[in-house]
Scaffold this active site. Structure first.
Site, mmCIF file in Angstrom:
data_model
loop_
_atom_site.group_PDB
_atom_site.id
_atom_site.type_symbol
_atom_site.label_atom_id
_atom_site.label_comp_id
_atom_site.label_asym_id
_atom_site.label_seq_id
_atom_site.Cartn_x
_atom_site.Cartn_y
_atom_site.Cartn_z
ATOM 1 N N ASP A 180 -3.731 2.306 -0.501
ATOM 2 C CA ASP A 180 -2.369 2.275 0.069
ATOM 3 C C ASP A 180 -2.713 2.642 1.519
ATOM 4 O OD1 ASP A 180 0.011 1.627 0.512
ATOM 5 O OD2 ASP A 180 0.915 3.652 -0.074
ATOM 6 N N ASN A 221 4.744 -6.613 -5.074
ATOM 7 C CA ASN A 221 4.254 -6.891 -3.669
ATOM 8 C C ASN A 221 4.613 -8.178 -3.227
ATOM 9 O OD1 ASN A 221 1.155 -4.812 -3.729
ATOM 10 N ND2 ASN A 221 3.105 -4.312 -3.000
HETATM 11 C C1 IPE Z 1 1.189 0.292 -4.230
HETATM 12 O O1 IPE Z 1 1.240 0.421 -2.855
HETATM 13 C C2 IPE Z 1 0.468 -1.081 -4.355
HETATM 14 C C3 IPE Z 1 -0.732 -1.281 -4.166
HETATM 15 C C4 IPE Z 1 -1.729 -0.257 -3.457
HETATM 16 C C5 IPE Z 1 -1.437 -2.569 -4.428
HETATM 17 P P1 IPE Z 1 2.624 -0.053 -2.272
HETATM 18 O O2 IPE Z 1 2.700 -0.006 -0.762
HETATM 19 O O3 IPE Z 1 3.238 -1.489 -2.786
HETATM 20 O O4 IPE Z 1 3.839 0.887 -2.913
HETATM 21 P P2 IPE Z 1 5.015 1.759 -2.531
HETATM 22 O O5 IPE Z 1 5.930 0.590 -2.036
HETATM 23 O O6 IPE Z 1 4.730 2.760 -1.282
HETATM 24 O O7 IPE Z 1 5.734 2.483 -3.480
HETATM 25 C C1 IPE Z 2 -1.656 -1.445 0.756
HETATM 26 O O1 IPE Z 2 -1.369 -1.180 1.769
HETATM 27 C C2 IPE Z 2 -2.104 -2.830 0.262
HETATM 28 C C3 IPE Z 2 -1.398 -3.415 -0.485
HETATM 29 C C4 IPE Z 2 -0.130 -3.041 -1.269
HETATM 30 C C5 IPE Z 2 -1.312 -4.759 -0.943
HETATM 31 P P1 IPE Z 2 0.119 -1.302 2.430
HETATM 32 O O2 IPE Z 2 0.334 -2.955 2.889
HETATM 33 O O3 IPE Z 2 1.127 -1.037 1.440
HETATM 34 O O4 IPE Z 2 0.044 -0.363 3.810
HETATM 35 P P2 IPE Z 2 1.472 0.538 4.047
HETATM 36 O O5 IPE Z 2 2.015 1.496 2.956
HETATM 37 O O6 IPE Z 2 2.448 -0.397 4.467
HETATM 38 O O7 IPE Z 2 0.951 1.579 5.172
HETATM 39 MG MG MG Z 3 1.921 0.868 0.799
#
Ligand code: IPE
Ligand code: IPE
Ligand code: MG
Length: 239
Positions: free
Chosen positions: A14, A62
């Site tokens: 993340d 996602n």
């Molecule tokens: C979790 O991260 C999913 C992945 C890393 C693939 P998210 O960014 O989607 O999670 P939330 O929305 O902060 O809970």
């Molecule tokens: C994790 O990074 C990747 C996926 C969930 C696909 P994020 O895109 O969730 O990054 P933040 O949480 O917005 O910083």
């Molecule tokens: Mg995230």
């Protein structure tokens, strides 16, 4: 030292978006750097002797993001799968999959199927790619498989843990010993809900694109000092 290296580690990768935003870049740039980090950490995990590594790359939730961002991530996954084979061969890494396969674009399904077949005989670390993965979704799909495989409805009155475990996406893979989350969020976000019941959790403040081998080593060092009780009481402890 209580434990050595985890046999199975899962990573919630993340913080890609925040990494980009802090640099005044578009979110997609963060995903590009996140992919590089995923490759670095896969190599590091293999070198450190981890046997199974589950990478949470895209959740069932996602899809809520803009079509531009989702399209970019799918493009990266496509590119990763195409370029993955050489790396896997050099490191004897076996690639596997967890998630709702049918919900993926068909060309990505094809790439995954090919990568799994090409690496099936490798006896090094196993990398489980969790793409379009949700823990609740996996449990629902396990129930669907269970009901298809066994006809009698009364089976549910005598349902055991093993009946469910048997129909999860990768029943032979041991439960994760350690679940790591980067970018400081203290939640599982639907990752390995069933399998992670007794996983040790490690949250790092570092954003995923900044992750390096040292960060994985720090997570493992922390894990190695944990006392795992699985609901029991350690002999000679707790009075
Ligand atoms: C979790 O991260 C999913 C992945 C890393 C693939 P998210 O960014 O989607 O999670 P939330 O929305 O902060 O809970
Ligand atoms: C994790 O990074 C990747 C996926 C969930 C696909 P994020 O895109 O969730 O990054 P933040 O949480 O917005 O910083
Ligand atoms: Mg995230």
């Amino acid at each position: 030292m209580e434990n050595a290296v985890p046999v199975h580690a899962g990573i919630i990768m993340d913080g890609n978006g925040r990494w980009a935003q802090r640099r005044g870049l578009v979110r997609t740039q963060g995903h590009l750097e996140g992919l590089k980090a995923a490759k670095r950490i896969t190599k590091a995990a293999s070198d450190l002797g981890i046997r199974y590594l589950t990478l949470y790359a895209f959740s069932t939730e996602n899809w809520k993001r803009t079509s531009e961002e989702v399209g970019f991530i799918m493009g990266l996954i496509r590119q990763y799968l195409k370029s993955e084979f050489d790396f896997s061969r050099r490191n004897r890494i076996r690639v596997r999959y967890a998630g709702d396969f049918e919900g993926l674009p068909t060309d990505i399904q094809k790439e995954i199927t090919e990568t799994i077949a090409q690496t099936a005989d490798y006896n090094g670390m196993q990398v489980i790619l969790a793409i379009n993965y949700g823990g609740r979704d996996e449990i629902i799909r396990a129930f669907r498989r269970l009901t298809t495989a066994r006809s009698c409805e009364s089976q549910f009155t005598s349902l055991k843990e093993n009946d469910i475990t048997e129909f999860l996406d990768n029943p032979d893979v041991p439960d994760p010993d350690l679940i790591i989350r980067s970018a400081g969020e203290y939640r599982t976000s639907n990752f390995l809900l069933w399998e992670g019941a007794y996983s040790e959790l490690y949250v790092s403040q570092k954003l995923w694109p900044d992750w390096d081998k040292e960060d994985l080593e720090a997570a493992i060092a922390d894990f190695s000092g944990r006392q795992r009780r699985f609901g029991g009481v350690l002999e000679g402890k707790n009075g």
